[in-house]
Scaffold this motif. Sequence first.
Motif, PDB file in Angstrom:
ATOM      1  N   ARG A 121     -68.681  41.835  -3.193  1.00 13.92           N
ATOM      2  CA  ARG A 121     -68.243  41.577  -1.814  1.00 13.92           C
ATOM      3  C   ARG A 121     -67.625  42.822  -1.197  1.00 13.92           C
ATOM      4  O   ARG A 121     -67.867  43.145  -0.028  1.00 13.92           O
ATOM      5  CB  ARG A 121     -67.243  40.412  -1.792  1.00 13.92           C
ATOM      6  N   THR A 122     -66.830  43.551  -1.997  1.00 20.81           N
ATOM      7  CA  THR A 122     -66.215  44.772  -1.490  1.00 20.81           C
ATOM      8  C   THR A 122     -67.266  45.822  -1.170  1.00 20.81           C
ATOM      9  O   THR A 122     -67.137  46.570  -0.190  1.00 20.81           O
ATOM     10  CB  THR A 122     -65.211  45.324  -2.519  1.00 20.81           C
ATOM     11  N   GLN A 123     -68.336  45.883  -1.976  1.00 16.03           N
ATOM     12  CA  GLN A 123     -69.426  46.806  -1.679  1.00 16.03           C
ATOM     13  C   GLN A 123     -70.040  46.493  -0.316  1.00 16.03           C
ATOM     14  O   GLN A 123     -70.400  47.406   0.431  1.00 16.03           O
ATOM     15  CB  GLN A 123     -70.501  46.709  -2.769  1.00 16.03           C
ATOM     16  N   VAL A 238     -65.621  53.740  -9.550  1.00 17.80           N
ATOM     17  CA  VAL A 238     -66.135  52.396  -9.805  1.00 17.80           C
ATOM     18  C   VAL A 238     -66.817  51.837  -8.557  1.00 17.80           C
ATOM     19  O   VAL A 238     -67.958  51.391  -8.593  1.00 17.80           O
ATOM     20  CB  VAL A 238     -65.019  51.452 -10.291  1.00 17.80           C
ATOM     21  N   GLY A 239     -66.132  51.900  -7.416  1.00 18.21           N
ATOM     22  CA  GLY A 239     -66.736  51.440  -6.170  1.00 18.21           C
ATOM     23  C   GLY A 239     -67.701  52.449  -5.573  1.00 18.21           C
ATOM     24  O   GLY A 239     -68.495  52.101  -4.708  1.00 18.21           O
ATOM     25  N   LEU A 240     -67.596  53.696  -6.005  1.00 18.29           N
ATOM     26  CA  LEU A 240     -68.400  54.834  -5.546  1.00 18.29           C
ATOM     27  C   LEU A 240     -68.057  55.202  -4.108  1.00 18.29           C
ATOM     28  O   LEU A 240     -67.364  56.197  -3.877  1.00 18.29           O
ATOM     29  CB  LEU A 240     -69.890  54.579  -5.730  1.00 18.29           C
ATOM     30  N   ALA A 241     -68.533  54.455  -3.128  1.00 18.55           N
ATOM     31  CA  ALA A 241     -68.215  54.764  -1.728  1.00 18.55           C
ATOM     32  C   ALA A 241     -68.126  53.452  -0.958  1.00 18.55           C
ATOM     33  O   ALA A 241     -69.118  52.729  -0.834  1.00 18.55           O
ATOM     34  CB  ALA A 241     -69.275  55.677  -1.124  1.00 18.55           C
ATOM     35  N   LEU A 242     -66.943  53.147  -0.456  1.00 16.91           N
ATOM     36  CA  LEU A 242     -66.685  51.879   0.217  1.00 16.91           C
ATOM     37  C   LEU A 242     -66.332  52.135   1.679  1.00 16.91           C
ATOM     38  O   LEU A 242     -65.532  53.015   1.993  1.00 16.91           O
ATOM     39  CB  LEU A 242     -65.536  51.131  -0.453  1.00 16.91           C
TER      40      LEU A 242
END
Length: 274
Positions: A121-123, A238-242
């Motif tokens: 969802r954050t992605q 972990v998220g890479l780019a949000l």
Amino acid sequence: MTDTVAVNGEVRRLEELRLQDFLQSFFFGAGFFETFLVTDGTPMFLERHLARLRSSLVAHAGCVRAPPPEVLTASAVRDSLRRCLEADTRLGPRFTGVGKLVAGDERLLLSFRALAPQHERTQREGVVLDALEDRCYRRGDPTLNHKSVSYLRQYAHLGRGTAFANEAGELCEVANGNLFFLVEDAVVTPPLEAPCLPGIIRAVLLEEGRLGGRPIVERPVKRAGLEAVRGCVLTNSVGLALAVPRLLGRELPESHALAEQARAVVWEHARREG
């Protein structure tokens, strides 16, 4: 954290670890850590993480007891990771999740955890940053250029949508990553002296040099000048780019497109680096 870990390459059970083996790290925060994405059993940007870890250990050689050099190599960590995944049926060789390395007390601890429940969802939706902390960062503070296990300053703000600023009113970073701002015709990230962590994804994007046809540059970003910002991206390993669709009360309509461009660059670098 899962029950299977490795200490200096030896696969262990978490409950077997002894506090006395990690006293300086536990009582004084005399250690450093790296968190990285594992996809289908493969650690992303492992060599970069280990280079940063070794750099921090060298910079603090007088107070942090480094693990043996032979366990701090990419081949040694990959071997430990593989054996941990094979030893734990709840992980398995195709594990996708988060790996963590902690170095201190002459030991390198490797552990694993699942991705956060809100990861996908954050992605998609990004992260809103509507809180500002401007009391605990000071320009030029070298301690914040290292990922120390003395992490309370950042940990206290995890999940609270907080951006950190220094005494000069310059944006620095967030608790779990670096920031990139779309300002006029450039993508701007704060310099390390802001201070901020020399993030792995930050370095990848700076090496790329351009994002969406715009140059990527390091320069201070003033809190008072945020009206010129049209987009913002939070980067971490972990998220890479949000996307940051809202920053301190301002809607940023170009954040999602910028984050998609950044993720594409990161995945391409990861593919090339193996």
